[in-house]
Structure formats: C-alpha cells, structure tokens
Design a protein around this motif. Structure first.
Motif, short mmCIF file in Angstrom:
data_model
loop_
_atom_site.label_atom_id
_atom_site.label_comp_id
_atom_site.label_asym_id
_atom_site.label_seq_id
_atom_site.Cartn_x
_atom_site.Cartn_y
_atom_site.Cartn_z
N ARG A 230 0.84 -1.19 0.00
CA ARG A 230 0.00 0.00 0.00
C ARG A 230 0.87 1.24 0.00
O ARG A 230 1.62 1.48 0.93
N GLU A 231 0.76 1.99 -1.05
CA GLU A 231 1.52 3.23 -1.17
C GLU A 231 0.75 4.39 -0.54
O GLU A 231 1.34 5.32 -0.04
N SER A 232 -0.58 4.34 -0.64
CA SER A 232 -1.37 5.46 -0.14
C SER A 232 -2.55 4.96 0.69
O SER A 232 -2.86 3.77 0.70
N ARG A 233 -3.17 5.86 1.35
CA ARG A 233 -4.36 5.58 2.13
C ARG A 233 -5.56 6.17 1.41
O ARG A 233 -5.42 7.13 0.65
N THR A 234 -6.74 5.60 1.65
CA THR A 234 -7.94 6.09 0.99
C THR A 234 -8.94 6.63 2.00
O THR A 234 -9.15 6.06 3.06
N VAL A 235 -9.53 7.75 1.62
CA VAL A 235 -10.55 8.40 2.43
C VAL A 235 -11.75 8.64 1.52
O VAL A 235 -11.59 9.11 0.39
N VAL A 236 -12.94 8.30 1.99
CA VAL A 236 -14.17 8.54 1.24
C VAL A 236 -15.05 9.42 2.10
O VAL A 236 -15.27 9.14 3.28
N VAL A 237 -15.55 10.51 1.51
CA VAL A 237 -16.42 11.45 2.22
C VAL A 237 -17.71 11.64 1.43
O VAL A 237 -17.73 11.49 0.21
N LEU B 245 -10.70 5.27 5.72
CA LEU B 245 -11.46 6.21 6.53
C LEU B 245 -12.70 6.63 5.75
O LEU B 245 -12.59 7.07 4.60
N PHE B 246 -13.87 6.48 6.38
CA PHE B 246 -15.13 6.89 5.75
C PHE B 246 -15.78 7.94 6.64
O PHE B 246 -15.97 7.73 7.83
N LEU B 247 -16.10 9.08 6.04
CA LEU B 247 -16.69 10.21 6.77
C LEU B 247 -18.05 10.55 6.18
O LEU B 247 -18.16 10.80 4.97
N CYS B 248 -19.07 10.54 7.04
CA CYS B 248 -20.42 10.88 6.59
C CYS B 248 -21.07 11.82 7.59
O CYS B 248 -20.61 11.96 8.72
N VAL B 249 -22.16 12.45 7.18
CA VAL B 249 -22.89 13.35 8.06
C VAL B 249 -23.69 12.54 9.07
O VAL B 249 -23.73 12.85 10.24
N GLY B 250 -24.33 11.48 8.60
CA GLY B 250 -25.22 10.70 9.47
C GLY B 250 -26.64 11.22 9.32
O GLY B 250 -26.92 12.12 8.53
N GLY B 251 -27.56 10.66 10.05
CA GLY B 251 -28.94 11.10 9.97
C GLY B 251 -29.69 10.48 8.81
O GLY B 251 -29.20 9.56 8.15
N GLU B 252 -30.86 11.01 8.56
CA GLU B 252 -31.74 10.43 7.55
C GLU B 252 -31.20 10.56 6.12
O GLU B 252 -31.45 9.69 5.30
N SER B 253 -30.50 11.62 5.83
CA SER B 253 -29.95 11.78 4.48
C SER B 253 -28.92 10.71 4.16
O SER B 253 -28.70 10.38 3.00
N ASP B 254 -28.28 10.19 5.19
CA ASP B 254 -27.27 9.14 5.00
C ASP B 254 -27.79 7.77 5.45
O ASP B 254 -27.02 6.92 5.89
N ALA B 255 -29.09 7.56 5.31
CA ALA B 255 -29.67 6.28 5.74
C ALA B 255 -29.06 5.11 4.96
O ALA B 255 -28.99 3.99 5.46
N TRP B 256 -28.58 5.34 3.77
CA TRP B 256 -27.98 4.31 2.92
C TRP B 256 -26.64 3.82 3.45
O TRP B 256 -26.17 2.75 3.07
N VAL B 257 -26.00 4.59 4.33
CA VAL B 257 -24.65 4.27 4.81
C VAL B 257 -24.60 2.91 5.50
O VAL B 257 -23.68 2.12 5.27
N GLU B 258 -25.57 2.63 6.35
CA GLU B 258 -25.55 1.36 7.09
C GLU B 258 -25.50 0.16 6.14
O GLU B 258 -24.73 -0.77 6.35
N ASP B 259 -26.32 0.20 5.09
CA ASP B 259 -26.31 -0.90 4.11
C ASP B 259 -24.98 -0.97 3.37
O ASP B 259 -24.45 -2.05 3.12
N TRP C 71 -2.49 10.48 -0.76
CA TRP C 71 -3.78 9.96 -0.33
C TRP C 71 -4.74 9.93 -1.50
O TRP C 71 -4.65 10.74 -2.41
N ASP C 72 -5.68 9.01 -1.45
CA ASP C 72 -6.76 8.94 -2.43
C ASP C 72 -8.02 9.38 -1.70
O ASP C 72 -8.57 8.64 -0.89
N VAL C 73 -8.45 10.63 -1.96
CA VAL C 73 -9.63 11.18 -1.29
C VAL C 73 -10.77 11.26 -2.30
O VAL C 73 -10.63 11.89 -3.35
N THR C 74 -11.88 10.61 -1.99
CA THR C 74 -13.03 10.54 -2.89
C THR C 74 -14.21 11.29 -2.29
O THR C 74 -14.58 11.07 -1.14
N LEU C 75 -14.82 12.15 -3.10
CA LEU C 75 -16.04 12.86 -2.74
C LEU C 75 -17.20 12.18 -3.45
O LEU C 75 -17.22 12.11 -4.68
N LEU C 76 -18.16 11.67 -2.69
CA LEU C 76 -19.29 10.96 -3.29
C LEU C 76 -20.35 11.90 -3.85
O LEU C 76 -20.78 11.75 -4.99
N CYS C 77 -20.82 12.86 -3.07
CA CYS C 77 -21.85 13.81 -3.51
C CYS C 77 -21.15 15.04 -4.09
O CYS C 77 -20.93 16.02 -3.39
#
Length: 189
Positions: A24-31, A81-95, A51-57
């Motif tokens: 592994r040369e780099s670390r990945t972060v998804v937001v 590392l995965f960073l999300c807001v949480g709450g109802e808008s991120d209801a899909w995160v758990e799945d 680092w490999d930083v990915t923006l989903l929205c």
C-alpha cells in the motif's frame, strides 16, 4: 436485495484482487459531502498527493436523495477512513458498510460526534406529521465552531492511519482551526 449487493461487492473485490498483492503506497478516504472533503484536503496539506480522497456527492446529485453506485459501494468497502454526516440523508450508509471488506476501516459520523450538542430541527408549518417529529438538524457543517471540532477528530483519524505524519496533520490542523476561528470572529461582528 441487501444480500445481493453485499454478495456482488464481495465477488467484485475478490476478482479485482487476483494476482500478487502490492504494498500500500497510499491511504484512501471517502467522504459524502464537499465541506468534509475540503476539511480533509486542508488537513492533509502537502501530503494530499499520498492519499486517495473521494467525494461521493459531488454536486451532480442532491444530498438528500443520493444513492451510491456499485462503484461507490466498492470504494467505501475498501477505504481506510469513511466520513459521513449521518442522519436520515445518510440512511444508505448502514447498508453500504455491511459489505465492508477492510476490517481496519474507521467510520466517522459527524452527527454521532456531536451527540447531544447537535441542534434539533424545528417543525415548520406545512410539514407532514412524520417530518415534524423532532430530529437532529443534519446541516451541522454550516457551523464554524462545529467545523473546528470535526477537523480535530479528522486530524486524529488521519494520524491513526499514518502515525509518522501526525506532526504534519497537527500543524495543518492548528493553521486551519485558526482560519476557522478568524472566520467565526468576522461572522460574529
């Protein structure tokens, strides 16, 4: 349906992992949202290229109706590392996290970080009864004081992933929090 997507992710990951493992040369972060992406990039500073930083929205879809693609789910399931807001808008995160294949993945939900400090939404005239129920306001990234808190936690998470660069992240954090405090002071005026 959840089981199908979980199985699909595992199969895709297994097929993509054929061959000899590479170091592994780099670390990945998804937001999930842009403000968090901006904070991560500011905290990484000159180290961002490692680092490999990915923006989903990315603005092409509405945050409130966002649904991850299969490629997004694969990216999430393997990130460090995965960073999300949480709450109802991120209801899909758990799945999406059910199919995670990285056992060392750190997951940070901003709403969970704030806990009881998160403001509650106020019911407005015309809201449906289920919308009028008390819930945490998910627009927590709009507060500069919250941003200072979140950046501190994110810097700690980055330092956990790459301890040898912890001093760089701490320095970047101090500089960014000073900027946030300056903006907050101007806002208060």
């Amino acid at each position: 349906m959840k089981r199908f997507f979980s199985c699909l992710i595992v199969v895709l990951l297994l097929l993509s992992g054929c061959g000899s493992p590479e170091p592994r040369e780099s670390r990945t972060v998804v937001v999930t949202i842009w403000p968090v992406y901006d904070w991560v990039c500011a905290l990484l500073g000159d180290q961002a290229g490692d680092w490999d930083v990915t923006l989903l929205c990315d603005g092409s879809t509405d945050l409130h109706s966002y649904q991850p693609s299969v490629a997004d789910i694969v990216k999430i399931s393997t990130c460090d590392l995965f960073l999300c807001v949480g709450g109802e808008s991120d209801a899909w995160v758990e799945d999406a996290l059910q199919g995670a294949v990285n056992p060392d993945m750190q997951v940070l939900s901003l709403l969970e970080l704030l806990g009881d400090q998160a403001l509650q939404e106020e019911p407005l005239e015309g809201m449906q009864p289920e919308e009028a129920e008390e819930a945490s306001d998910e627009h927590i990234w709009l507060s500069l004081k919250n941003a200072e808190i979140f950046c501190g936690v994110i810097a700690d998470a980055l330092s956990d992933l790459l301890p040898e660069r912890a001093a760089v992240f701490a320095e970047n954090l101090a500089a960014y929090q000073a900027r946030l405090a300056g903006l907050d002071a101007r806002y208060q005026e």
